[in-house]
Design an enzyme around this catalytic site. Structure first.
Site, PDB file in Angstrom:
ATOM      1  N   SER A 295      -9.754  11.073  32.866  1.00  0.00           N
ATOM      2  CA  SER A 295      -9.811  11.868  31.646  1.00  0.00           C
ATOM      3  C   SER A 295      -9.275  13.280  31.868  1.00  0.00           C
ATOM      4  CB  SER A 295     -11.261  11.897  31.154  1.00  0.00           C
ATOM      5  OG  SER A 295     -11.707  13.215  30.976  1.00  0.00           O
ATOM      6  N   LYS A 296      -8.501  13.715  30.897  1.00  0.00           N
ATOM      7  CA  LYS A 296      -7.872  15.029  30.968  1.00  0.00           C
ATOM      8  C   LYS A 296      -8.935  16.122  31.107  1.00  0.00           C
ATOM      9  CE  LYS A 296      -4.307  17.232  28.151  1.00  0.00           C
ATOM     10  NZ  LYS A 296      -3.414  17.039  27.027  1.00  0.00           N
ATOM     11  N   ARG A 297     -10.047  15.908  30.433  1.00  0.00           N
ATOM     12  CA  ARG A 297     -11.083  16.919  30.404  1.00  0.00           C
ATOM     13  C   ARG A 297     -11.894  16.941  31.702  1.00  0.00           C
ATOM     14  NH1 ARG A 297     -15.948  16.540  28.173  1.00  0.00           N
ATOM     15  NH2 ARG A 297     -15.487  14.403  27.556  1.00  0.00           N
TER      16      ARG A 297
END
Ligand code: GLU
Length: 553
Positions: A295-297
């Protein structure tokens, strides 16, 4: 309504070409049998993540493994999301991992190849020519529905299995030519929609190169082909571009798999031979025993810049990506230790269907291995490039004496079983810190049988005999000779047989010297370290250590 020709002219008064023009302008490619044409089609949003790099590598390898063509096409139809300079950054990123395009958009912004333009915003007229042809055949129509009306339709569909603009919900599907003329005269904006010939009862079958045979209901939605500004949607542009650029294999993220029935329908409506698809599943991460998408986050390792910043060599990332891309790569590598990675027979069919597991710990292992096999010169060059960008202090140390730095990096390199201390360039400052006065940190903690008292005695004797010009045997003989006078034995076996008879053995004596010179109990070859540190540093560090141990005694 039958006068489609009139409708087409009304909608596209400025389009004076027919599809035939472009079919002739962009002839088939002259490639050998089996050669695959693949592409990377980034939207210029400015962020190259590992998933893009992974998918792009698959496309690149597929072309390379078949003597095909790999090209770059910029998909900038969503002008709102466009970030200036993003394409250059992405292409630079790919280049640092060894991926360069044969054709299409190049790093300097130029375009190479006869299928140009390779930037979608420059292909408006091409899309409109095909759109006009669809209208002429009664396969597309203008839709005047406003955002509010579309919202209304959505609200009415709460209980429908299929949502979207279709069947009775497709309000503009059957407008008469007069109604259309009236709306246009009123200046209403319109999108162009496909008049989908799909049948919900029928199935669409296709064979995905990675996922295998797939069966889905046919598309029945009248999707938007051109937006109100005449710019195509992804779906329409994909089909036209990959047809005209003669892509053979569309390799893309599997978020697009649900759109394949629509894409195949578009190929059919336009009279094109469909491409083959290979949908790459997202990279996964294991966390607390569960697999989830990177996940990018949450995961900094998803950004490709992470690897550059940390200083993982591109070769290591490529090597690791290949191990999770094709399950037989590791076996191949064992047999072909020194072979160029590009000579591995990459196979789409060996890709993971559900998503490859990306594991930083494994990457770290692979990287240690890759770096352990590099020459000291290569390690110096690559880590120096990294340091110049990310670590000023290391760049400065390196800059003082390149030969010294290379010699430091050469310690224990080329051994049968090379040490694997460095996984990434950012490990180097710590790894070499004791080789420079600026970064050496005294630490006199001992292990094994060494006590401060023993240490002081050993070092006092060693200080008098150490000679930087000794060869390795004489150096070691001197260390052995210190053993007896301090109550140790030069023979480890002897010590083990009768530990109570000695204060320690030659290993303990070496530890004392190692700790005094490096501040560590575990280092590469102490002889090489001693020789490189040089007489002044060695004597100085020994004296300081003696002082320390005498004080704590
Ligand atoms: N521009 C699309 C994206 O970035 C490309 C998908 C494709 O490769 O067709 O998702």
């Amino acid at each position: 309504m039958t006068n489609y020709k009139e409708l087409a002219d009304l909608l596209f008064p400025n389009i004076d070409k027919a599809p035939q023009f472009y079919e002739e302008l962009y002839p088939p490619r002259d490639l050998k049998e089996g050669a695959r044409v693949t592409r990377f089609a980034p939207s210029p949003t400015g962020f190259l993540h590992l998933g893009n790099l992974f998918t792009c590598t698959v496309a690149y390898k597929t072309a390379r493994a078949t003597d095909g063509v790999f090209y770059v096409r910029v998909e900038d139809t969503d002008q709102k999301r466009k970030v200036d300079g993003a394409v250059e950054i992405m292409l630079e990123g790919l280049k640092s991992f060894g991926i360069t395009a044969d054709e299409g958009v190049m790093i300097d912004g130029s375009q190479k190849g006869i299928y140009a333009p390779y930037v979608q915003s420059q292909r408006k007229e091409i899309y409109q020519t095909y759109a006009k042809a669809l209208v002429e055949q009664g396969l597309a129509y203008p839709c005047f529905c406003s955002a509010e009306e579309l919202e209304e339709i959505r609200a009415q569909q709460e209980n429908e299995d299929t949502k979207g603009y279709y069947g009775k919900y497709a309000r503009c599907r059957n407008l008469t030519l007069d109604e259309i003329k009236k709306s246009i005269a009123q200046g209403k904006s319109w999108t162009l929609r496909l008049k989908s010939p799909g049948d919900i009862e029928k199935k669409c079958y296709f064979d995905d190169m990675i996922k295998g045979k797939i069966e889905m209901p046919e598309n029945t939605i009248d999707v938007v082909l051109l937006k109100t500004d005449g710019i195509p949607t992804y779906h329409f542009a994909h089909v036209i571009d990959d047809h005209l650029m003669h892509t053979t294999h569309v390799i893309r993220g599997d978020e697009w798999i649900a759109s394949v029935p629509l894409h195949l329908q578009l190929f059919r409506c336009l009279g094109f031979k469909p491409v083959k698809y290979a949908h790459v599943a997202p990279l996964m991460k294991e966390e607390n025993g569960n697999k989830r998408k990177l996940s990018k986050r949450k995961d900094p390792e998803l950004a490709v810049t992470y690897y550059r910043q940390e200083g993982f060599p591109a070769q290591a990332v490529n090597e690791y990506m290949m191990t999770i891309m094709n399950s037989n790569f590791e076996d191949w590598r064992r047999v072909n230790k020194d072979a160029d990675i590009n000579s591995f027979p990459f196979n789409l069919k060996k890709m993971s269907v559900s998503g490859a597991l990306f594991d930083l710990v494994k990457l770290t292992d692979v990287s240690k291995n890759v770096i352990s096999q590099m020459s000291a010169e290569e390690v110096f060059e690559l880590s120096n490039q990294w340091a110049e960008e990310y670590n000023e202090e290391l760049a400065k140390l390196y800059g003082k004496d390149k030969a010294y730095a290379t010699a430091v990096l050469n310690i224990d390199r080329g051994n049968k079983k090379p040490r694997k201390d460095i996984a990434k360039w950012s490990d180097i400052p710590d790894y070499i810190s004791y080789m420079y006065d600026e970064t050496f940190k005294e630490n006199y903690d001992l292990t094994g049988n060494a006590t401060p008292q023993l240490a002081a005695e050993v070092l006092r004797l060693y200080k008098d005999v150490v000679d930087i010009s000794d060869d390795k045997d004489s150096w070691f003989n001197k260390i052995k000779a210190i053993c007896e006078p301090v109550g140790c034995t030069p023979n480890v076996k002897e010590y083990k047989q009768n530990p109570d008879a000695f204060k320690g053995h030659v290993g303990d004596v070496s530890t004392v010297i190692r700790v005094a010179l490096t501040g560590r109990t575990n280092t590469p070859d102490l002889y090489a370290i001693t020789a490189l540190l040089g007489e002044d540093r060695v004597k100085n560090r020994i004296e300081n250590a003696i002082k320390h141990y005498e004080e704590v005694k």
